[in-house]
Every structure is written in structure tokens, then in C-alpha cells.
Design an enzyme around this catalytic site. Structure first.
Site, mmCIF file in Angstrom:
data_model
loop_
_atom_site.group_PDB
_atom_site.id
_atom_site.type_symbol
_atom_site.label_atom_id
_atom_site.label_comp_id
_atom_site.label_asym_id
_atom_site.label_seq_id
_atom_site.Cartn_x
_atom_site.Cartn_y
_atom_site.Cartn_z
ATOM 1 N N MET A 99 26.826 43.241 42.437
ATOM 2 C CA MET A 99 27.658 43.066 41.243
ATOM 3 C C MET A 99 27.528 41.624 40.761
ATOM 4 O O MET A 99 27.919 40.700 41.463
ATOM 5 C CB MET A 99 29.119 43.385 41.588
ATOM 6 C CG MET A 99 29.321 44.757 42.209
ATOM 7 S SD MET A 99 30.804 44.857 43.250
ATOM 8 C CE MET A 99 32.074 44.593 42.016
ATOM 9 N N GLY A 187 31.549 37.907 41.432
ATOM 10 C CA GLY A 187 30.239 38.140 42.029
ATOM 11 C C GLY A 187 30.314 38.640 43.456
ATOM 12 O O GLY A 187 30.965 38.011 44.284
ATOM 13 N N SER A 188 29.652 39.748 43.773
ATOM 14 C CA SER A 188 29.838 40.340 45.081
ATOM 15 C C SER A 188 28.865 41.496 45.282
ATOM 16 O O SER A 188 27.934 41.689 44.525
ATOM 17 C CB SER A 188 31.278 40.830 45.225
ATOM 18 O OG SER A 188 31.635 41.584 44.079
ATOM 19 N N ARG A 189 29.150 42.294 46.319
ATOM 20 C CA ARG A 189 28.285 43.413 46.663
ATOM 21 C C ARG A 189 29.107 44.468 47.383
ATOM 22 O O ARG A 189 30.096 44.167 48.056
ATOM 23 C CB ARG A 189 27.172 42.884 47.566
ATOM 24 C CG ARG A 189 26.269 43.915 48.186
ATOM 25 C CD ARG A 189 25.156 43.185 48.928
ATOM 26 N NE ARG A 189 24.790 43.864 50.158
ATOM 27 C CZ ARG A 189 23.860 43.418 50.991
ATOM 28 N NH1 ARG A 189 23.232 42.287 50.732
ATOM 29 N NH2 ARG A 189 23.565 44.080 52.082
#
Length: 234
Positions: A99, A187-189
């Protein structure tokens, strides 16, 4: 389109910062018209970034217990068979969605069922695409088991900019497919671990949408592999 509740504090800080900054420029540089316009433009851009990041679009969820919905907007960056060492302790299909800061960061349940496991892990803030981010970054691990006994594990993983993971579920909760289970800031996953034999409907590099893209189809006959004891020969 609505503004997500997790963004209220960030929006308030942003507005206060813009107000103070513009007041100082007006007080100390009343004749600096070019500088004022630069500050106005930068202020608007900052406000727009906060608003777009915390946007929460209304979507229609097509629920299907045989399907695994995408838990977040982003891009598919990993599809591989791997060893899941925290809960299953066996081989699973890992599917990861990255993301970026411009994506919607609402996290949604990929399947419906009962939350069988939940754990929060404090950790580092490596970039979300780093191979070690799934085991060393700040993260949560959630396992949902559907009504036919198939469990799906998924993780929220903080990225280099993210400093806070938010979740709304706990062990024992009964959850609906597509409902919000959390949010990750800036921001990430998200990693999913699916049973071997699951049909994967996406490819690496595909752009996917949370609660709308069908990532995979669960196979009712798929069960966790059993280890049979070997007979000893005398």
C-alpha cells in the site's frame, strides 16, 4: 466518500499548523506577496494530502464464503509458497499487497468467520517491501476461520513512514467479509497466508482494490497437511 475516523487527529494538527504558519508569515512578512502565495499553495497541498490519505470510500461488498477478498488497496508484490512460522507452522501460499501513501489505507476482512487468533508485535519500521519487514516490523497477526473450518492468516505490517497500526478485532469476534478490521497510517503492507491448493486469481504487479478484488478462491477439500508417524522397523 467520507473521511476516516483515524484521520481526525492528523487533520486537526494539519489545520493548526497551517493556521499558525500563515499567521506568522502575515505578521512578519506582510509585504512578501510571492512568499505568501508559496505558503498558500504548500498549505493547500498539505491539507489535500491528509484528506486523500484518510479518505474512506463507500463500496459494495459482494460476499462469497468461497472467495478471499483483497484486504486493502495496493499492488500485489509477493505470491509464493513459504513456511508460516507463527501460527500454522507449515507451508502456506503467501500473497502480499503493498500500500503506497496514495492508496486508501482502510483494511478489510478477506473472509467471514470467527477470529481464532490475534497478536500485536511491536517492531522496526523497515520499508514495507523489505523481505524482513514481515517478521521484524511493527505488525499484527490475525487468523479468521470460516464456517467450513478453513483458516486464513493475514498481517498488517507497518512501513518506513507508518508509525501506528490500528485494529478493531479480538479473539472470539464473529466478523463479516469486507467489513473494516483496521487501518495503517502512511504506507504499509498486508500479507495473507492461504492453504496450499488455493486458486490464486491475481498476478504479481496487479493493482487491487480492498473489499472488491477477489484475490483467491478457497477449495473446500483443502486441509492442513498431516504428518504421519513413521513405523519403526525392528
Amino acid at each position: 466518500m467520507t473521511f476516516h475516523k483515524e484521520g481526525y487527529t492528523s487533520l486537526a494538527i494539519c489545520i493548526l499548523f497551517i493556521f499558525v504558519l500563515n499567521a506568522l508569515i502575515q505578521f512578519y512578512f506582510p509585504q512578501a506577496y510571492a512568499l505568501k502565495w508559496v505558503i498558500y499553495i504548500l498549505s493547500f497541498l498539505l491539507f489535500a494530502i491528509i484528506v486523500q490519505f484518510f479518505r474512506s470510500p463507500s463500496i459494495t461488498i459482494a460476499k462469497d464464503e468461497t472467495q478471499v477478498l483483497c484486504p486493502a488497496d495496493g499492488k500485489v508484490v509477493v505470491i509464493e509458497e513459504t513456511e508460516e512460522t507463527e501460527y500454522f507452522k507449515d507451508k502456506r501460499i503467501q500473497l502480499s499487497v503493498f500500500m503506497s501513501p496514495v492508496n486508501v489505507h482502510v483494511n478489510r476482512n478477506p473472509i467471514a468467520g470467527v477470529v481464532k487468533f490475534f497478536k500485536y508485535h511491536p517492531g522496526k519500521y523497515l520499508v514495507a517491501w523489505h523481505p524482513k519487514s514481515s517478521t521484524e516490523n511493527e505488525r499484527t497477526t490475525i487468523v479468521i476461520e470460516n464456517n467450513v473450518g478453513i483458516p486464513v492468516l493475514f498481517r498488517q505490517i507497518a512501513g518506513a513512514l507508518a508509525r501506528r497500526i490500528v485494529w478493531y478485532v479480538k479473539e472470539g469476534d464473529v466478523v463479516e467479509q469486507g467489513d473494516q478490521f483496521g487501518f495503517i497510517k502512511f504506507g504499509s503492507r498486508v500479507d495473507l497466508f492461504l492453504p496450499l491448493g488455493t486458486k490464486i486469481n491475481v498476478n504479481i504487479g496487479d493493482v487491487v482494490k480492498g473489499g472488491r478484488t477477489v484475490l483467491a478462491e478457497l477449495q473446500p477439500a483443502v486441509k492442513a497437511p498431516k504428518t504421519e508417524a513413521k513405523k519403526k522397523t525392528v
